[in-house]
Design a protein around this motif. Sequence first.
Motif, short mmCIF file in Angstrom:
data_model
loop_
_atom_site.label_atom_id
_atom_site.label_comp_id
_atom_site.label_asym_id
_atom_site.label_seq_id
_atom_site.Cartn_x
_atom_site.Cartn_y
_atom_site.Cartn_z
N TRP B 231 0.82 -1.21 0.00
CA TRP B 231 0.00 0.00 0.00
C TRP B 231 0.85 1.26 0.00
N PRO B 232 0.33 2.34 -0.59
CA PRO B 232 1.09 3.61 -0.58
C PRO B 232 1.01 4.34 0.76
N GLY B 233 0.15 3.87 1.66
CA GLY B 233 0.02 4.50 2.97
C GLY B 233 -1.03 3.76 3.76
N TYR B 234 -1.14 4.06 5.05
CA TYR B 234 -2.01 3.30 5.94
C TYR B 234 -2.84 4.22 6.81
N GLY B 235 -4.13 3.94 6.90
CA GLY B 235 -4.98 4.63 7.84
C GLY B 235 -5.03 3.88 9.16
N ILE B 236 -5.17 4.61 10.24
CA ILE B 236 -5.37 4.01 11.57
C ILE B 236 -6.72 4.53 12.05
N GLY B 237 -7.71 3.63 12.08
CA GLY B 237 -9.07 4.07 12.36
C GLY B 237 -9.56 3.61 13.71
N GLY B 238 -10.76 4.05 14.06
CA GLY B 238 -11.40 3.56 15.28
C GLY B 238 -10.75 4.04 16.56
N LEU B 239 -10.02 5.15 16.48
CA LEU B 239 -9.45 5.73 17.71
C LEU B 239 -10.02 7.14 17.90
#
Lengths: 398, 398
Positions: B231-239
């Motif tokens: 992936w070109p980048g990563y999301g960090i969700g649910g925080l």
Amino acid sequence: MSFTFAISHTVGRARAGAFVTPHGVVETPAFMAVGTLATVKALDPAELRTLGAQMILANAYHLHLRPGDELVRELGGLHRFMAWDGPILTDSGGFQVFSLETLRAISEDGVEFRSHLDGSRRVFTPERVMQIERNLGADVIMQFDHVVPGQSEAPLAREAMERSARWLARCLAEFGRLQAVGGEPWAVGDDLPPTAHRPPPTQALFPIVQGGIHAELREESARRIVDLHEWPGYGIGGLSVGEAKPDMYAMLEVTDAALPADRPRYLMGVGFPEDLVEGVRRGVDLFDCVAPTRMGRNGTAFTPDGRVNIKRTEFRRDPRPLDPECGCAACARFSRAYVRHLFTSDEMLGARLLSLHNVHFLVALMRAARDAVRAGTFDAWSAAWLGRYHAHAAPALT
Amino acid sequence: MSFTFAISHTVGRARAGAFVTPHGVVETPAFMAVGTLATVKALDPAELRTLGAQMILANAYHLHLRPGDELVRELGGLHRFMAWDGPILTDSGGFQVFSLETLRAISEDGVEFRSHLDGSRRVFTPERVMQIERNLGADVIMQFDHVVPGQSEAPLAREAMERSARWLARCLAEFGRLQAVGGEPWAVGDDLPPTAHRPPPTQALFPIVQGGIHAELREESARRIVDLHEWPGYGIGGLSVGEAKPDMYAMLEVTDAALPADRPRYLMGVGFPEDLVEGVRRGVDLFDCVAPTRMGRNGTAFTPDGRVNIKRTEFRRDPRPLDPECGCAACARFSRAYVRHLFTSDEMLGARLLSLHNVHFLVALMRAARDAVRAGTFDAWSAAWLGRYHAHAAPALT
């Protein structure tokens, strides 16, 4: 004298001039945006500067109540308070006070009323209003006048006109007294000892011609005012308050003939684009009106072909700018579809963009009028402009 | 590849880098202002550019409902529609859909819900959301994910994490199909014949690490995502959705260790000034939050000494700027007394100035963090910054 007015060109009754104030030159004819509470609604002073606004308005009645004229004085006066370093004019609040439902008593001394904000009891006299406008520190301050509805019969209009004339004399006396006292934080040099070289006055007091829609009263009002003092400029009040447009235009012609030609004339509270052009035709130099920002907040844009309500469904997919001939910061970047989206979504940027566009429209309209007067083409220009504007200004579009 | 990320400096887990997109470079760490409905509330894109914003956010759920993603596509995509020529990221709407009271049914296929605007029935599947985000045309688009409340127990958090991972595979397949089809008005060259030299892809799909506040789920989520694709980048969700701050920080540390170090990490919906500094400390590169504009509209300003509610009476006569150390267009010109006056008078310029100041505050905070990482002084800088911020951030001030 730090306030001068020089007319460079005329075409018929229309004039192109330069009104010099301590905060800069206003090329006339000019439209002044209204910043009732020391902010032109939805706009930043930097935007006003960029779009070409030269002079703006604020209101003594509203600022007296909130935040208080003493507070504005303490913070360095209106220019510093609202971060506008160009010329400012304050209206005296006569129009507001006489429009109040909580008006209590009118006497020769002044007016007693209750604040529309908290119901507190207030008294405005000519002297008190001069003190308020002195505290605010605008370049041009308007006299306290007695305003009556636009359709008033002659006896009532005469009473108000005569009282306004008597109040003008009291305003002038108090204005002179306050200038001699000096000491305002914004009035550099006013607190020098009496023997020192004193800088020119930093405020100009404008009288207001009243008389409703009665030509003989307008003439008498102008005569009384002119006889009292040599004024740096003249307000024309009590118009665009419900009377028919032909009546307003007729009163402008009477006033134009009755006032000295070599001073600026300010038509108060006017107006819509067509009113400005008609006013310039009749010798008016300065205008102000809340219409561009109020209509902008409600979704209406001025265009050379009349008003456009951007919320209409027909603009949903429209990729064109509000006005394809306009160079304002809204039209240069955004589609009608986008501005409509902002309004249907209650997004603040919508009110910003239409307010910006509408103020720019009137400022640019007066620039075009100036250019036409200077070029000697004003008659043809104004006829063509009005013809196009009225040809499309169908109610269906507004 | 038209999306690249290069880290130039690190201090501990903190990184300074450059994220290259088709619409320009984002120097990281960076804060992205939120323009849910294709407008950062109260602000003009020109102001965002001037204050130093590099990349902004919009929301697929909201724009799908109004004005419609097909309409945005027809008008040339989000960049042209909202006149922002820098990088844009769209959130998928997962967070919004799963927050809806009108949520109807969740299945493996997708989610059925009713529009919060008109109650109309809608279905979001991973494929549908990719189509919507393709129509909008942002540079970075987020996967459609299953979001659960921050305090969810492990079984529910696992179910959502696993479904999000399965949906990610479907998002990736549909994303690839749409890029091969091409033809979007904003995607120059996408409609070339298959044999032609094709320009690099104009969108990047980011996965989202889920797993609630359960370390083992976060690790498993990251592993599944990394195993699926580069992936070109990563999301960090649910925080930042109701969990305690120490839990959030712990999850960031787990995620930091589990994700490839050489790609940007975007902590979704975070946050307040202190959260940004804590996030950078734990290897986060990108942040977004509605707080600066929402709090700005409500009269709260960020300062290095904590939040200030400008409506408080103590600021009535205060001639100082909101934040004496700030160089934004609000602090450079206006007093607290003036901004308070705007709020007590319900003047739109108040919301404008505080929104501008707050977004500038977070953008400048991330610029200072970048500079500190580059200078190798980030640990001392962040400790000093947090110490000062918390020392004064008494509830009485907010």
